[in-house]
Design an enzyme around this catalytic site. Sequence first.
Site, PDB file in Angstrom:
ATOM      1  CB  SER A   1      -0.915   0.002   1.232  1.00 37.70           C
ATOM      2  OG  SER A   1      -1.681  -1.177   1.262  1.00 37.70           O
TER       3      SER A   1
HETATM    4  N1  SAM Z   1      -0.341  -5.051   4.160  1.00 38.79           N
HETATM    5  C1  SAM Z   1       0.371  -5.396   2.956  1.00 38.79           C
HETATM    6  C2  SAM Z   1       1.763  -4.840   2.906  1.00 38.79           C
HETATM    7  O1  SAM Z   1       2.162  -4.127   3.832  1.00 38.79           O
HETATM    8  O2  SAM Z   1       2.462  -5.148   1.937  1.00 38.79           O
HETATM    9  C3  SAM Z   1      -0.385  -5.044   1.704  1.00 38.79           C
HETATM   10  C4  SAM Z   1      -1.554  -5.922   1.525  1.00 38.79           C
HETATM   11  S1  SAM Z   1      -2.214  -6.053  -0.089  1.00 38.79           S
HETATM   12  C5  SAM Z   1      -2.892  -4.459  -0.355  1.00 38.79           C
HETATM   13  C6  SAM Z   1      -3.613  -7.092   0.326  1.00 38.79           C
HETATM   14  C7  SAM Z   1      -3.239  -8.498   0.701  1.00 38.79           C
HETATM   15  O3  SAM Z   1      -4.400  -9.152   1.200  1.00 38.79           O
HETATM   16  C8  SAM Z   1      -2.758  -9.349  -0.476  1.00 38.79           C
HETATM   17  O4  SAM Z   1      -1.486  -9.867  -0.202  1.00 38.79           O
HETATM   18  C9  SAM Z   1      -3.821 -10.445  -0.587  1.00 38.79           C
HETATM   19  O5  SAM Z   1      -3.315 -11.695  -1.015  1.00 38.79           O
HETATM   20  C10 SAM Z   1      -4.320 -10.499   0.844  1.00 38.79           C
HETATM   21  N2  SAM Z   1      -5.644 -11.113   1.010  1.00 38.79           N
HETATM   22  C11 SAM Z   1      -6.756 -10.997   0.234  1.00 38.79           C
HETATM   23  N3  SAM Z   1      -7.759 -11.726   0.747  1.00 38.79           N
HETATM   24  C12 SAM Z   1      -7.281 -12.320   1.880  1.00 38.79           C
HETATM   25  C13 SAM Z   1      -7.842 -13.188   2.861  1.00 38.79           C
HETATM   26  N4  SAM Z   1      -9.106 -13.626   2.811  1.00 38.79           N
HETATM   27  N5  SAM Z   1      -7.051 -13.594   3.872  1.00 38.79           N
HETATM   28  C14 SAM Z   1      -5.755 -13.175   3.979  1.00 38.79           C
HETATM   29  N6  SAM Z   1      -5.175 -12.357   3.067  1.00 38.79           N
HETATM   30  C15 SAM Z   1      -5.936 -11.927   2.043  1.00 38.79           C
END
Ligand code: SAM
Length: 217
Positions: free
Chosen positions: A61
């Site tokens: 993000s």
């Molecule tokens: N917080 C992260 C960072 O600092 O890099 C960025 C996160 S990215 C915007 C969103 C993440 O949520 C992705 O890696 C995606 O695979 C994960 N995601 C989506 N659905 C999910 C779920 N049901 N459970 C866990 N992770 C999930």
Amino acid sequence: MAYEKERHLMVEYQLRDRGIKDERVLAAMENVPRHRFVGEHLQDNAYDDCALPLGEGQTISQPYMVAVMTELLKLKGSEKVLEIGTGSGYQSAVLSLLASEVFTVERIPSLADRARKLLKELDYRNVHVIVSDGSLGLPEHAPFDGIIVTAAAPEIPQHYIEQLNMNGRLVIPVGGRYSQILYQIKKTPAGIEKSISTACVFVPLIGKAGWQDTEIY
Ligand code: SAM
């Protein structure tokens, strides 16, 4: 050295000048080497004012959004926090400096493995990386003082409210596939206090209490 300077400028111009006030959040983001959490070819862009690709269709993000969401948790240092969406591990590293224990859940095993190794290498010892469907929260380690969801949900999953301690806070983007609103929710003895922070755009929370794969693609 060059990255340290870029990081300082990021904190001053992208965060402090735009209204981030919590000195602990600013100090944590001044400290965490964001360039280590992106691919080598993107390291020179790590302190740019934008999200960056991580692979697997996912993103790290924008620094400002990390700061806004972290500030809304109002952490003092003693909390147990749950992050949904480990991605690169960057947000987990920031949380690790602000809370006592951090659980972070990722649904894509390759991203979780990479983040786990990097967080260990950089010595963020109070972070636990878990592979599972985070749309259900993490009941086996609940309750939490704070829950931060870094992927967008179609609505607020009830599991998160149930897994919050009294006076705990949930920060979550909620809305449609391409744009959402960031909500801050506080669990109080009198019920749920909900407030709106800002408009945002996140990748989808895919899972039983999130979006279904088939709804997205
Ligand atoms: N917080 C992260 C960072 O600092 O890099 C960025 C996160 S990215 C915007 C969103 C993440 O949520 C992705 O890696 C995606 O695979 C994960 N995601 C989506 N659905 C999910 C779920 N049901 N459970 C866990 N992770 C999930």
